[in-house]
Motif scaffolding. Structure first.
Motif, mmCIF file in Angstrom:
data_model
loop_
_atom_site.group_PDB
_atom_site.id
_atom_site.type_symbol
_atom_site.label_atom_id
_atom_site.label_comp_id
_atom_site.label_asym_id
_atom_site.label_seq_id
_atom_site.Cartn_x
_atom_site.Cartn_y
_atom_site.Cartn_z
ATOM 1 N N PRO A 239 19.930 -0.972 -5.893
ATOM 2 C CA PRO A 239 18.838 -0.519 -6.383
ATOM 3 C C PRO A 239 18.596 -0.088 -7.572
ATOM 4 C CG PRO A 239 19.391 0.906 -4.753
ATOM 5 C CD PRO A 239 20.268 -0.070 -4.797
ATOM 6 N N VAL A 240 17.415 -0.318 -8.380
ATOM 7 C CA VAL A 240 17.299 0.233 -9.789
ATOM 8 C C VAL A 240 15.979 1.043 -9.787
ATOM 9 C CG1 VAL A 240 16.935 -0.294 -12.259
ATOM 10 C CG2 VAL A 240 18.530 -1.799 -10.928
ATOM 11 N N TYR A 241 16.172 2.312 -10.153
ATOM 12 C CA TYR A 241 15.188 3.352 -9.939
ATOM 13 C C TYR A 241 14.148 3.340 -11.295
ATOM 14 C CZ TYR A 241 17.394 4.283 -5.583
ATOM 15 O OH TYR A 241 17.990 4.269 -4.367
ATOM 16 N N LEU A 242 12.840 3.779 -10.824
ATOM 17 C CA LEU A 242 12.025 4.065 -12.098
ATOM 18 C C LEU A 242 12.077 5.372 -12.283
ATOM 19 C CD1 LEU A 242 9.816 3.112 -14.001
ATOM 20 C CD2 LEU A 242 8.203 3.487 -12.146
ATOM 21 N N LEU A 243 12.661 5.695 -13.600
ATOM 22 C CA LEU A 243 12.891 7.099 -14.122
ATOM 23 C C LEU A 243 11.492 7.853 -14.793
ATOM 24 C CD1 LEU A 243 16.323 7.312 -15.251
ATOM 25 C CD2 LEU A 243 15.620 7.659 -13.210
ATOM 26 N N GLY A 244 10.896 6.791 -15.736
ATOM 27 C CA GLY A 244 9.920 7.552 -16.452
ATOM 28 C C GLY A 244 9.031 6.087 -16.956
ATOM 29 N N ALA A 245 7.637 6.315 -17.278
ATOM 30 C CA ALA A 245 6.854 5.432 -17.864
ATOM 31 C C ALA A 245 5.911 6.038 -18.512
ATOM 32 C CB ALA A 245 6.286 4.444 -16.737
ATOM 33 N N LEU A 271 4.054 8.766 -27.143
ATOM 34 C CA LEU A 271 4.495 8.107 -26.021
ATOM 35 C C LEU A 271 5.917 8.321 -25.616
ATOM 36 C CD1 LEU A 271 2.276 6.217 -26.584
ATOM 37 C CD2 LEU A 271 3.519 4.139 -25.511
ATOM 38 N N ALA A 272 6.943 8.512 -26.403
ATOM 39 C CA ALA A 272 8.255 8.845 -26.025
ATOM 40 C C ALA A 272 8.483 10.278 -25.765
ATOM 41 C CB ALA A 272 9.155 8.687 -27.434
ATOM 42 N N PRO A 273 7.856 11.312 -26.050
ATOM 43 C CA PRO A 273 8.078 12.596 -25.278
ATOM 44 C C PRO A 273 7.652 12.415 -24.127
ATOM 45 C CG PRO A 273 7.153 12.924 -27.661
ATOM 46 C CD PRO A 273 6.854 11.467 -27.506
ATOM 47 N N GLU A 274 6.537 11.986 -23.589
ATOM 48 C CA GLU A 274 6.024 11.791 -22.367
ATOM 49 C C GLU A 274 6.867 11.130 -21.574
ATOM 50 O OE1 GLU A 274 3.478 13.181 -20.845
ATOM 51 O OE2 GLU A 274 3.081 14.156 -22.642
ATOM 52 N N LEU A 275 7.549 9.913 -22.023
ATOM 53 C CA LEU A 275 8.732 9.172 -21.244
ATOM 54 C C LEU A 275 9.828 10.110 -20.855
ATOM 55 C CD1 LEU A 275 9.375 6.160 -20.361
ATOM 56 C CD2 LEU A 275 10.711 6.249 -22.643
ATOM 57 N N TYR A 276 10.239 10.558 -21.733
ATOM 58 C CA TYR A 276 11.445 11.663 -21.620
ATOM 59 C C TYR A 276 11.255 12.616 -20.663
ATOM 60 C CZ TYR A 276 13.980 9.154 -25.205
ATOM 61 O OH TYR A 276 14.502 8.087 -26.096
ATOM 62 N N MET A 278 8.835 12.725 -18.152
ATOM 63 C CA MET A 278 8.630 12.335 -16.922
ATOM 64 C C MET A 278 10.219 12.094 -16.251
ATOM 65 S SD MET A 278 6.816 9.161 -15.192
ATOM 66 C CE MET A 278 5.206 9.753 -15.512
ATOM 67 N N ALA A 279 10.956 11.426 -17.148
ATOM 68 C CA ALA A 279 12.394 10.734 -16.712
ATOM 69 C C ALA A 279 13.451 12.107 -16.538
ATOM 70 C CB ALA A 279 12.866 9.820 -17.564
ATOM 71 N N LYS A 280 13.245 13.238 -17.144
ATOM 72 C CA LYS A 280 13.863 14.122 -17.460
ATOM 73 C C LYS A 280 15.390 13.994 -17.790
ATOM 74 C CE LYS A 280 11.868 16.607 -13.516
ATOM 75 N NZ LYS A 280 12.138 17.416 -12.146
ATOM 76 N N VAL A 281 15.270 13.012 -18.936
ATOM 77 C CA VAL A 281 16.399 12.863 -19.652
ATOM 78 C C VAL A 281 16.117 12.903 -21.186
ATOM 79 C CG1 VAL A 281 17.387 11.339 -17.961
ATOM 80 C CG2 VAL A 281 15.856 10.235 -19.711
ATOM 81 N N SER A 282 17.285 12.627 -21.987
ATOM 82 C CA SER A 282 16.959 12.778 -23.408
ATOM 83 C C SER A 282 17.494 11.558 -24.182
ATOM 84 C CB SER A 282 17.747 14.086 -23.869
ATOM 85 O OG SER A 282 19.296 13.652 -23.884
ATOM 86 N N PRO A 283 17.396 11.129 -25.284
ATOM 87 C CA PRO A 283 17.883 10.125 -26.100
ATOM 88 C C PRO A 283 19.243 9.994 -25.712
ATOM 89 C CG PRO A 283 16.343 11.078 -27.329
ATOM 90 C CD PRO A 283 16.533 11.960 -26.413
ATOM 91 N N GLY A 307 14.039 8.977 -30.836
ATOM 92 C CA GLY A 307 15.017 9.792 -30.921
ATOM 93 C C GLY A 307 16.303 9.472 -31.331
ATOM 94 N N PHE A 308 16.923 8.041 -31.454
ATOM 95 C CA PHE A 308 18.262 7.845 -31.848
ATOM 96 C C PHE A 308 18.738 8.163 -33.072
ATOM 97 C CE2 PHE A 308 16.449 5.090 -28.345
ATOM 98 C CZ PHE A 308 17.083 5.601 -27.266
ATOM 99 N N PHE A 309 17.934 8.261 -34.088
ATOM 100 C CA PHE A 309 18.130 8.511 -35.502
ATOM 101 C C PHE A 309 16.908 8.904 -36.321
ATOM 102 C CE2 PHE A 309 17.972 3.985 -35.088
ATOM 103 C CZ PHE A 309 16.752 3.650 -35.823
ATOM 104 N N THR A 310 17.212 9.688 -37.160
ATOM 105 C CA THR A 310 15.894 9.843 -38.160
ATOM 106 C C THR A 310 15.678 8.622 -39.007
ATOM 107 O OG1 THR A 310 17.397 10.917 -39.883
ATOM 108 C CG2 THR A 310 16.809 12.264 -38.096
ATOM 109 N N PRO A 311 14.560 8.751 -39.626
ATOM 110 C CA PRO A 311 14.511 7.485 -40.602
ATOM 111 C C PRO A 311 15.457 7.512 -41.611
ATOM 112 C CG PRO A 311 12.225 8.532 -39.839
ATOM 113 C CD PRO A 311 13.130 9.587 -39.455
#
Length: 393
Positions: A239-245, A271-276, A278-283, A307-311
């Motif tokens: 199974p693959v679980y939904l962590l965040g949306a 959106l991205a801050p809300e996603l992380y 809910m999921a309780k994870v970071s980039p 959040g994977f890199f700065t511009p």
């Protein structure tokens, strides 16, 4: 009070798709394609179609839920949702809508899907002649801005100028997608490799987009099966679980005159801050990304906004070596994505994220417990999805 979250409450237990075709070349009607993908997803899950009691889709999919239920012989239909917004910005939101129906007891088994047969219904998004224009087009068409590449090129060019992003960063994204497609038998562009010289020599569509910076147009269908997480162990595959949306838009992003306050943006800053959250994870926890490429410039912005890199780090980070599986820092679009696997309005990205977490991708990432799907950079509403293994819960 119970936290309001989808984290860990719903699982993907089946995935299915049809063959993918160049636009207008499907031998099957759109409705038949949808049925084929749904049945394939049920087979993958090891269930009969009669267990489905809900559907979710987006981008005004024409395969209507009650017609699907009748064709599949469902004993009842309890939930049917359609995400607002055109194109692929809803590919992740449709999954969230289906998951919400399960989490709130409105359905037990929801199929999320997207189907396209453009020979039957016309090429999606193609501009047509008309006597009047309204809405966003009234600000653009009089000045010759008619096609999606023209509209989105302006945002990408602004971002590149503001942050010094070079063309090579866009090229690396295209090369990574084509690299991964060569190992994927489902990919429309398998057997058609791309190298830097061919990319550079390809014609401009509208600067900064070369031909290979632009998504394909395809026919086909793809689907997933969602159930309550408590049932996840009953099915055929890991199974693959939904962590965040997350879905939506930042302030005034969709203003018609293209004068939103953050114009050089992919629309994930809120959106991205809300996603992380809910999921309780970071980039740093994300091991693999499937990002919707309407155009490569939007992927640059979207990855930075997640959040994977700065511009300022985009040129350093976005190299082919960093973006390919298995050894890259952040494997990207490991099925080939919209550029080289298929443009199923981004829904094929969700299936590839599931494969990554299962460990069955053609281009497997070594860190696969958390997979991110980014839907529709530079559109509003856009949407996001984080999927994870049982170890992440």
């Amino acid at each position: 009070m119970t936290a309001r979250t989808l984290r860990g409450r719903v699982a993907v237990v089946g995935i299915g798709e049809t063959s993918y075709y160049k636009h207008g070349q499907s031998p099957d009607a759109e409705f038949k394609l949808a049925l084929k993908a749904i049945l394939a997803a049920c087979t993958d899950a090891g269930i009969g179609a009669h267990e489905i009691d809900g559907f979710a889709s987006y981008s005004d999919d024409r395969s209507e839920a009650t017609h699907l239920a009748s064709a599949l012989g469902l004993p009842r239909l309890r939930s049917a949702t359609m995400q607002w917004g055109g194109g692929g910005g809803g590919c992740c939101a449709a999954v969230a809508n289906g998951a919400a129906a399960i989490a709130t007891g409105q359905a037990d088994c929801v199929v999320v899907f997207r189907s396209l047969a453009q020979g039957q219904s016309g090429r999606f998004g193609q501009s047509t002649a008309g006597g009047t224009v309204s809405g966003e087009k009234s600000y653009l068409v009089p000045y010759g801005v008619i096609s999606p590449p023209q509209r989105f090129a302006m945002r990408a060019r602004r971002y590149m100028e503001e942050h010094g992003v070079r063309q090579e960063a866009l090229r690396a994204i295209a090369l990574a997608s084509y690299h991964h497609a060569q190992n994927n038998p489902r990919a429309v562009m398998q057997g058609k490799p791309l190298d830097a010289a061919r990319y550079d020599a390809s014609r401009w569509i509208v600067e900064p987009f070369h031909l290979y910076d632009c998504c394909m147009e395809n026919d086909g269908a793809a689907a997933i099966v969602l159930v309550d997480a408590e049932r996840a162990g009953e099915f055929a595959h890991k199974p693959v679980y939904l962590l965040g949306a997350a879905s939506g838009a930042s302030s005034r992003f969709a203003t018609h005159a293209h004068n939103s306050p953050a114009y050089a943006s992919a629309n994930f800053t809120t959106l991205a801050p809300e996603l992380y959250r809910m999921a309780k994870v970071s980039p740093s926890d994300v091991g693999v990304v499937q990002s919707y490429e309407n155009f490569t410039g939007g992927v640059v912005m979207a990855l930075a906004e997640h959040g994977f890199f700065t511009p300022a780090q985009a040129n350093e980070f976005l190299t082919l070596e960093n973006l390919i599986a298995p050894d890259g820092r952040l494997p990207l679009n490991t099925s080939g994505g919209n550029l080289a696997e298929c443009y199923m309005h981004g829904f094929e990205l969700v299936l590839e994220a599931v494969r990554q977490v299962r460990g069955t991708s053609c281009n497997q990432a070594p860190r696969n417990d958390v997979a991110l799907v980014i839907g529709g950079p530079m559109v509003a509403p856009a949407s996001d999805l984080l999927l994870g293994s049982a170890a992440t819960l």
